[in-house]
Design a protein around this motif. Structure first.
Motif, short mmCIF file in Angstrom:
data_model
loop_
_atom_site.label_atom_id
_atom_site.label_comp_id
_atom_site.label_asym_id
_atom_site.label_seq_id
_atom_site.Cartn_x
_atom_site.Cartn_y
_atom_site.Cartn_z
N LEU A 9 91.54 -43.15 60.24
CA LEU A 9 92.99 -43.03 60.05
C LEU A 9 93.43 -43.81 58.81
N SER A 10 92.85 -44.99 58.61
CA SER A 10 93.23 -45.78 57.43
C SER A 10 92.78 -45.08 56.15
N PHE A 11 91.64 -44.39 56.18
CA PHE A 11 91.22 -43.61 55.01
C PHE A 11 92.25 -42.53 54.70
N PHE A 12 92.67 -41.78 55.73
CA PHE A 12 93.66 -40.72 55.52
C PHE A 12 94.97 -41.29 54.98
N ILE A 13 95.41 -42.42 55.52
CA ILE A 13 96.66 -43.02 55.05
C ILE A 13 96.51 -43.53 53.62
N SER A 14 95.45 -44.28 53.35
CA SER A 14 95.23 -44.85 52.03
C SER A 14 95.10 -43.77 50.95
N TYR A 15 94.23 -42.80 51.19
CA TYR A 15 94.05 -41.73 50.20
C TYR A 15 95.27 -40.81 50.15
N GLY A 16 95.98 -40.71 51.26
CA GLY A 16 97.22 -39.92 51.27
C GLY A 16 98.28 -40.56 50.39
N ILE A 17 98.41 -41.88 50.47
CA ILE A 17 99.37 -42.59 49.62
C ILE A 17 98.98 -42.42 48.15
N ALA A 18 97.69 -42.57 47.87
CA ALA A 18 97.22 -42.39 46.48
C ALA A 18 97.48 -40.96 46.01
N PHE A 19 97.28 -39.99 46.90
CA PHE A 19 97.52 -38.58 46.56
C PHE A 19 98.99 -38.37 46.19
N VAL A 20 99.88 -38.88 47.02
CA VAL A 20 101.31 -38.73 46.75
C VAL A 20 101.67 -39.43 45.45
N LYS A 21 101.18 -40.64 45.28
CA LYS A 21 101.52 -41.41 44.09
C LYS A 21 100.97 -40.78 42.81
N GLU A 22 99.69 -40.43 42.82
CA GLU A 22 99.05 -39.94 41.60
C GLU A 22 99.32 -38.47 41.32
N TRP A 23 99.37 -37.65 42.34
CA TRP A 23 99.40 -36.21 42.11
C TRP A 23 100.77 -35.58 42.27
N LEU A 24 101.61 -36.17 43.08
CA LEU A 24 102.93 -35.58 43.24
C LEU A 24 103.97 -36.27 42.37
N LEU B 106 72.91 -36.77 67.43
CA LEU B 106 74.30 -36.34 67.24
C LEU B 106 75.17 -36.77 68.41
N VAL B 107 74.66 -36.60 69.61
CA VAL B 107 75.42 -36.97 70.80
C VAL B 107 75.63 -38.48 70.83
N ARG B 108 74.64 -39.25 70.39
CA ARG B 108 74.75 -40.71 70.44
C ARG B 108 75.68 -41.27 69.37
N ILE B 109 75.95 -40.53 68.28
CA ILE B 109 76.85 -41.08 67.27
C ILE B 109 78.32 -40.76 67.55
N VAL B 110 78.58 -39.81 68.43
CA VAL B 110 79.96 -39.45 68.74
C VAL B 110 80.76 -40.65 69.23
N PRO B 111 80.25 -41.47 70.16
CA PRO B 111 81.03 -42.64 70.57
C PRO B 111 81.33 -43.59 69.41
N PHE B 112 80.40 -43.72 68.47
CA PHE B 112 80.66 -44.58 67.32
C PHE B 112 81.75 -43.99 66.44
N LEU B 113 81.73 -42.67 66.26
CA LEU B 113 82.79 -42.03 65.48
C LEU B 113 84.15 -42.24 66.14
N VAL B 114 84.17 -42.24 67.46
CA VAL B 114 85.43 -42.49 68.17
C VAL B 114 85.90 -43.91 67.90
N THR B 115 84.96 -44.87 67.85
CA THR B 115 85.37 -46.24 67.57
C THR B 115 85.81 -46.40 66.11
N LEU B 116 85.41 -45.47 65.26
CA LEU B 116 85.82 -45.51 63.86
C LEU B 116 87.19 -44.89 63.62
#
Length: 185
Positions: free
Chosen positions: A91-106, A76-86
């Protein structure tokens, strides 16, 4: 693989993406009856945390940086730096799915036709899919010592599932099917 990534990194990224999709699945529930959505979203959140936690444990144990070491806390401790690099990918997942959410659901308000259960149902399929890939892929890696077999399994199953979800979503929204659009070209 590119950028010195391995199978663990790809599965970890898909796992994080599942969490982002789960977040938006929870938000989708709040367009209808608020009290009903509150109860179902809390139940779904508990399921999501349980399944993602279990899948994360399997990911670390089977594919993680210290696979076979028996030390999950070290992994767990060793994957934290990789998650930081991700962070950019996350952020792109949140933006992409956020746009789809607004478009499809709102904008389309497609969830007005759907009760909260149907808003989260596809997420259960995604969680089951990831579990199958992790376990069967782990057996393939252990048996044949070829991580690429797990990667092929992930890509093949994900493509199959994504095409099915897209076709189902189009059918529910009343848009032309892929076949109809192709024949009109």
């Amino acid at each position: 693989l590119f950028f010195q990534w391995n199978l663990f990194h790809i599965l970890l990224l898909y796992w994080v993406e599942s969490g982002v999709i789960g977040w938006y699945a929870i938000l989708r529930q709040f367009r209808g009856n608020f009290a009903e959505a509150l109860g179902s979203s809390f139940l779904f959140l508990m399921h999501l945390v349980f399944f993602l936690g279990l899948q994360g444990l399997f990911l670390i144990t089977i594919y993680g940086p210290d696979e076979g070491s028996g030390s999950i806390s070290t992994s767990l401790v060793r994957i934290v730096p990789f998650l930081v690099t991700l962070r950019l990918a996350i952020l792109s997942f949140f933006i992409s799915y956020g746009i789809a959410f607004v478009k499809e659901w709102l904008e389309k308000q497609t969830n007005q036709k759907m009760d909260p259960f149907w808003a989260i149902l596809p997420m259960y399929g995604r969680m089951l899919f990831l579990q199958i890939v992790i376990v069967i892929g782990g057996f393939l890696v252990a048996r044949f010592h070829q991580p690429v077999l797990s990667l092929v399994l992930l890509i093949g199953m994900k493509s199959f599932v994504d095409i099915g979800v897209s076709l189902k979503r189009e059918a529910l929204s009343g848009e032309k099917s892929v076949k109809e659009r192709a024949s009109s070209i």
